[in-house]
Design an enzyme around this catalytic site. Structure first.
Site, PDB file in Angstrom:
ATOM      1  N   TYR A 142       0.817  -1.212   0.000  1.00 57.29           N
ATOM      2  CA  TYR A 142       0.000   0.000   0.000  1.00 57.29           C
ATOM      3  C   TYR A 142       0.853   1.266   0.000  1.00 57.29           C
ATOM      4  O   TYR A 142       0.432   2.314  -0.480  1.00 57.29           O
ATOM      5  CB  TYR A 142      -0.901   0.040   1.243  1.00 57.29           C
ATOM      6  CG  TYR A 142      -2.223  -0.661   1.091  1.00 57.29           C
ATOM      7  CD1 TYR A 142      -2.283  -2.010   0.801  1.00 57.29           C
ATOM      8  CD2 TYR A 142      -3.410   0.038   1.240  1.00 57.29           C
ATOM      9  CE1 TYR A 142      -3.499  -2.656   0.677  1.00 57.29           C
ATOM     10  CE2 TYR A 142      -4.640  -0.603   1.125  1.00 57.29           C
ATOM     11  CZ  TYR A 142      -4.668  -1.946   0.844  1.00 57.29           C
ATOM     12  OH  TYR A 142      -5.876  -2.577   0.719  1.00 57.29           O
ATOM     13  N   LYS A 190       2.861 -15.478   2.513  1.00 61.15           N
ATOM     14  CA  LYS A 190       3.087 -16.216   1.266  1.00 61.15           C
ATOM     15  C   LYS A 190       4.591 -16.493   1.207  1.00 61.15           C
ATOM     16  O   LYS A 190       5.295 -16.105   0.259  1.00 61.15           O
ATOM     17  CB  LYS A 190       2.593 -15.370   0.066  1.00 61.15           C
ATOM     18  CG  LYS A 190       2.624 -16.085  -1.274  1.00 61.15           C
ATOM     19  CD  LYS A 190       1.605 -17.209  -1.407  1.00 61.15           C
ATOM     20  CE  LYS A 190       1.760 -17.928  -2.746  1.00 61.15           C
ATOM     21  NZ  LYS A 190       0.910 -19.149  -2.830  1.00 61.15           N
ATOM     22  N   ASP A 222      -3.138 -18.463   0.439  1.00 61.91           N
ATOM     23  CA  ASP A 222      -4.111 -19.156  -0.418  1.00 61.91           C
ATOM     24  C   ASP A 222      -4.856 -20.220   0.378  1.00 61.91           C
ATOM     25  O   ASP A 222      -6.076 -20.369   0.274  1.00 61.91           O
ATOM     26  CB  ASP A 222      -3.446 -19.734  -1.681  1.00 61.91           C
ATOM     27  CG  ASP A 222      -2.108 -20.404  -1.432  1.00 61.91           C
ATOM     28  OD1 ASP A 222      -1.618 -20.385  -0.276  1.00 61.91           O
ATOM     29  OD2 ASP A 222      -1.539 -20.981  -2.381  1.00 61.91           O
ATOM     30  N   ASP A 246      -6.593  -6.943   3.962  1.00 59.69           N
ATOM     31  CA  ASP A 246      -7.690  -6.282   3.254  1.00 59.69           C
ATOM     32  C   ASP A 246      -8.578  -7.323   2.581  1.00 59.69           C
ATOM     33  O   ASP A 246      -9.797  -7.318   2.730  1.00 59.69           O
ATOM     34  CB  ASP A 246      -7.122  -5.312   2.204  1.00 59.69           C
ATOM     35  CG  ASP A 246      -8.228  -4.638   1.410  1.00 59.69           C
ATOM     36  OD1 ASP A 246      -9.188  -4.155   2.039  1.00 59.69           O
ATOM     37  OD2 ASP A 246      -8.140  -4.612   0.173  1.00 59.69           O
ATOM     38  N   ASP A 250     -12.558  -8.964   3.993  1.00 61.28           N
ATOM     39  CA  ASP A 250     -13.814  -8.909   3.232  1.00 61.28           C
ATOM     40  C   ASP A 250     -14.409 -10.310   3.102  1.00 61.28           C
ATOM     41  O   ASP A 250     -15.614 -10.510   3.229  1.00 61.28           O
ATOM     42  CB  ASP A 250     -13.582  -8.347   1.810  1.00 61.28           C
ATOM     43  CG  ASP A 250     -13.854  -6.850   1.733  1.00 61.28           C
ATOM     44  OD1 ASP A 250     -13.627  -6.166   2.754  1.00 61.28           O
ATOM     45  OD2 ASP A 250     -14.291  -6.374   0.667  1.00 61.28           O
TER      46      ASP A 250
HETATM   47  C1  IPM Z   1     -10.492  -1.115   3.756  1.00 61.23           C
HETATM   48  C2  IPM Z   1     -10.658  -0.465   2.409  1.00 61.23           C
HETATM   49  C3  IPM Z   1      -9.466   0.437   2.137  1.00 61.23           C
HETATM   50  C4  IPM Z   1      -8.228  -0.441   2.128  1.00 61.23           C
HETATM   51  C5  IPM Z   1      -9.568   1.268   0.855  1.00 61.23           C
HETATM   52  C6  IPM Z   1     -10.817   2.113   0.826  1.00 61.23           C
HETATM   53  C7  IPM Z   1      -8.352   2.131   0.649  1.00 61.23           C
HETATM   54  O1  IPM Z   1     -10.820  -1.434   1.427  1.00 61.23           O
HETATM   55  O2  IPM Z   1     -10.395  -0.389   4.760  1.00 61.23           O
HETATM   56  O3  IPM Z   1     -10.527  -2.343   3.832  1.00 61.23           O
HETATM   57  O4  IPM Z   1      -7.892  -1.037   1.098  1.00 61.23           O
HETATM   58  O5  IPM Z   1      -7.576  -0.519   3.167  1.00 61.23           O
HETATM   59 MG    MG Z   2     -11.065  -3.423   2.209  1.00 61.72          MG
END
Ligand code: IPM
Ligand code: MG
Length: 351
Positions: A142, A190, A222, A246, A250
């Site tokens: 990042y 990884k 993975d 990240d 999700d």
């Molecule tokens: C998160 C989001 C952010 C990230 C984006 C909006 C920059 O996806 O907080 O998970 O990738 O960290």
């Molecule tokens: Mg995110």
């Protein structure tokens, strides 16, 4: 006690869910005799429109003057064509970096009350999920060097880079967190391919010796993405890099049935922190009163616990959220169950 909170409502559904969380904060503070003072801070697309940049210096300063930041979400199609340095996402990344918030805690819970919403097979969902991500937040790909080259062909690059101290401090947070939980750390990397992951693993192994009371396992990313689906109950604390965290968070959030349920805390070395739902600004449903406020409300609870050392008050909110999830209307939005309905049910259970 006086709680000074910076409110970054942001874009899309951000203002709706932050307002809901502020109502819950106010009600809770009222019961326990605290005074809440909000300072509204401009960041993201809203700041681009108003001030011409996603994160004005004045906004960072305003956050610094508060004990904690509650953020909704930033971004939307309106600003999608701007150059990278002017995109709304810069606001979140800039706040994390400038405020030194390197540890991102994302608790993921699936309990019997909410299991029916999970896309997991029923027998797996019934076993429940109770894990927390300890995601490194101010390093890795990042923030590494990136760029474009044109010869001999058009190309682009992003650099993943981690120093041993960066890995060590997030590792420590994971082991410390595990001590207050089920005492198990899974480090996701990884290391069969990436040099940064090999360093990551070495540092984690050194830390292991300092925390003999904690059960530790390495897992390749993975495999981790698969294990989250076939046996999520095995995880307690997952420590991982910025990018892997990240993606996996999700995935894990979706296993609870909705990304609208998962809060997060971003912390540095002191008590100051930034709290935000892990979901985005959802421009497609903005302003329609159907955004799920649960993640924002639970983020406010994390704020009370970590930045203001008010665990009783945090639990009061968490219990109210759980109580509001039981019953016919459920914890998901849809079918007449909107932002206001869910917020009202949570408020009714604050006591
Ligand atoms: C998160 C989001 C952010 C990230 C984006 C909006 C920059 O996806 O907080 O998970 O990738 O960290
Ligand atoms: Mg995110």
């Amino acid at each position: 006690m006086k709680l000074k909170i910076a409110l970054v409502k942001g874009d899309g559904i951000g203002p709706e869910v932050v307002s809901a969380a502020a109502l819950v904060l106010d009600r809770t503070a009222g019961i326990y005799g605290h005074e809440v003072v909000y300072e509204e801070v401009l960041a993201g697309g809203a700041a681009i429109d108003e001030a011409g940049e996603p994160l004005p210096e004045a906004s960072v300063d305003a956050c610094r003057r508060c004990g904690a930041v509650l953020l909704g979400a930033v971004g939307g199609p309106k600003w999608d064509t701007l150059p990278p340095a002017l995109r709304p996402e810069r606001a979140i990344l800039g706040l994390r970096k400038e405020l030194g918030l390197y540890a991102n805690l994302r608790p993921v819970k699936l309990n019997p009350e909410t299991a029916s919403g999970s896309p997991l097979r029923a027998d797996i969902a019934q076993k429940g999920i109770d894990l927390i991500f300890m995601r490194e937040l101010t390093g890795g790909v990042y923030f590494g060097e990136r760029g474009r080259t044109t010869t001999p062909v058009e190309a682009a690059f992003d650099t993943e880079r981690y120093s041993a101290p960066e890995v060590e401090r997030i590792g420590r947070r994971a082991f410390e967190a595990a001590r207050g939980r089920r005492k198990k750390v899974t480090s996701v990397d990884k290391a069969n391919v990436l040099e940064t992951s090999r360093l990551w693993r070495e540092v984690m192994h050194r830390l292991c010796d300092e925390y003999p009371d904690i059960e530790y396992a390495d897992m390749l990313v993975d495999n981790a993405s698969m294990q989250l689906i076939i046996d999520p109950g095995q995880f307690d604390v997952i420590v991982t890099s910025n990018l892997f965290g990240d993606i996996l968070s999700d995935e894990a959030a979706a296993l609870t049935g909705s990304i609208g349920l998962i809060p997060s805390a971003s912390l540095g070395d002191g008590s100051f922190g930034l709290y935000e739902p892990i979901h985005g600004s959802a421009p497609d449903i903005a302003g329609r009163g159907i955004a799920n406020p649960t993640a924002a409300v639970l983020s406010a609870a994390m704020m009370l616990r970590y930045s203001f050392s008010l665990p009783r008050e945090a639990e009061c909110i968490e219990k109210a959220v759980l109580a509001a999830q039981v019953g016919a209307a459920g914890h998901m939005t849809g079918g007449g169950n909107g932002t206001n309905e869910i917020t009202e049910r949570i408020l009714d259970n604050i006591r």
